[in-house]
Design an enzyme around this catalytic site. Structure first.
Site, PDB file in Angstrom:
ATOM      1  N   ASP A  19      62.501  93.963  51.023  1.00  0.00           N
ATOM      2  CA  ASP A  19      61.494  94.341  50.045  1.00  0.00           C
ATOM      3  C   ASP A  19      60.543  95.324  50.736  1.00  0.00           C
ATOM      4  OD1 ASP A  19      59.935  94.212  47.685  1.00  0.00           O
ATOM      5  OD2 ASP A  19      58.587  92.805  48.673  1.00  0.00           O
ATOM      6  N   ASP A  21      56.760  96.471  49.447  1.00  0.00           N
ATOM      7  CA  ASP A  21      55.317  96.171  49.419  1.00  0.00           C
ATOM      8  C   ASP A  21      55.071  94.767  49.962  1.00  0.00           C
ATOM      9  OD1 ASP A  21      52.634  96.380  48.994  1.00  0.00           O
ATOM     10  OD2 ASP A  21      52.744  96.750  46.848  1.00  0.00           O
TER      11      ASP A  21
END
Length: 270
Positions: A19, A21
């Site tokens: 991922d 953020d």
């Protein structure tokens, strides 16, 4: 950090899906240990993919965003919920048309697979995050769905972090259309296994050879787990150790950040 002996042998794994953020950056700041992690991926010739549920950016924009923070990650290492949505629609109904509420990343991805824009009688209404969201576009979308257009969400995130708190994300933005029409949307981003399977195909990896790294239990960890990957929850984003108590499932490992992956791999290699 989880100081037990590393449960995952990171040196043995071929692919890493991360991922972005809360894992790689927060706002416009690279998180600690990230340059070392990316260097390790390159040095060890690992396959890797940065996966984001944000449908607003194109891979080139993400490449430039990281470049501004001092990281060189080529475009082919990014996969977004916009690309997953485009791939899904192309597979379901090649050459279809859509009314789209979203940003350039979503529009570009749809154009690239031959989907045309249509606000009269589209096959689909597609919603992502974006500034084009208004009562007017919402009303338009609602009536197009009532006329038979199928409702698609780029991702099922309810909210996302911003500088002063949170912003409503795709799941929250599409809810009024669902409620007004009595129609359930179909979501293409994480934790949809289709997105994870495409990611694994892009890496050329079997799920047993790959690791999913994320900061959220409800999208990252669950999507990795349900796809058969080892999972790492990092505490550099929106989760804390207490977050684990609210879920019935567990990540394979909990680490402070991705820098710990490189550190554990190097110490094991020695």
């Amino acid at each position: 950090m989880n100081m037990r002996k590393s449960i995952i042998d990171f040196n043995e794994k071929k692919g890493f899906i991360c991922d972005m953020d809360g894992v790689i950056y927060h706002d416009n700041q690279i998180l600690p240990g990230v340059p070392e992690f990316i260097q390790w991926l390159h040095d060890e010739k690992k396959e890797y993919l940065f996966l984001t549920n944000n449908s607003g950016y194109t891979p080139r924009e993400l490449n430039q965003k990281l470049a501004r923070m001092g990281l060189d990650v080529p475009e082919e290492h990014f996969y977004t919920s916009a690309l997953a949505t485009a791939a899904f629609l192309k597979e379901q109904a090649a050459g279809c048309s859509a009314f789209v509420i979203g940003e350039a990343g979503l529009l570009n991805a749809l154009y690239d697979v031959g989907i045309t824009m249509n606000d009269v009688n589209p096959d689909y209404v597609v919603v992502g995050e974006g500034r084009s969201y208004s009562l007017d576009t919402l009303t338009k979308a609602t009536n197009l769905v009532l006329k038979g257009a199928k409702l698609i969400g780029a991702n099922s995130d309810v909210s996302g972090p911003i500088e002063n708190g949170i912003a409503p994300a795709c799941r929250a933005l599409i809810a009024p259309i669902e409620m007004a029409t009595g129609t359930q949307a179909y979501f293409c981003g994480k934790p949809n296994p289709l997105m994870m399977r495409t990611g694994l195909n892009m890496l050329g990896c079997h799920s047993a050879e790959a690791v999913m790294v994320g900061d959220r239990m409800d999208t990252d960890v669950i999507s990795g787990m349900e796809s058969g990957m080892s999972t790492v929850l990092v505490l550099s984003g929106c989760s804390t150790k207490d977050t684990l108590k609210t879920y019935a499932y567990r990540p394979t490992m909990v680490l402070n950040g991705v820098g710990d992956i490189a550190m554990l791999a190097k110490s094991k290699a020695e």
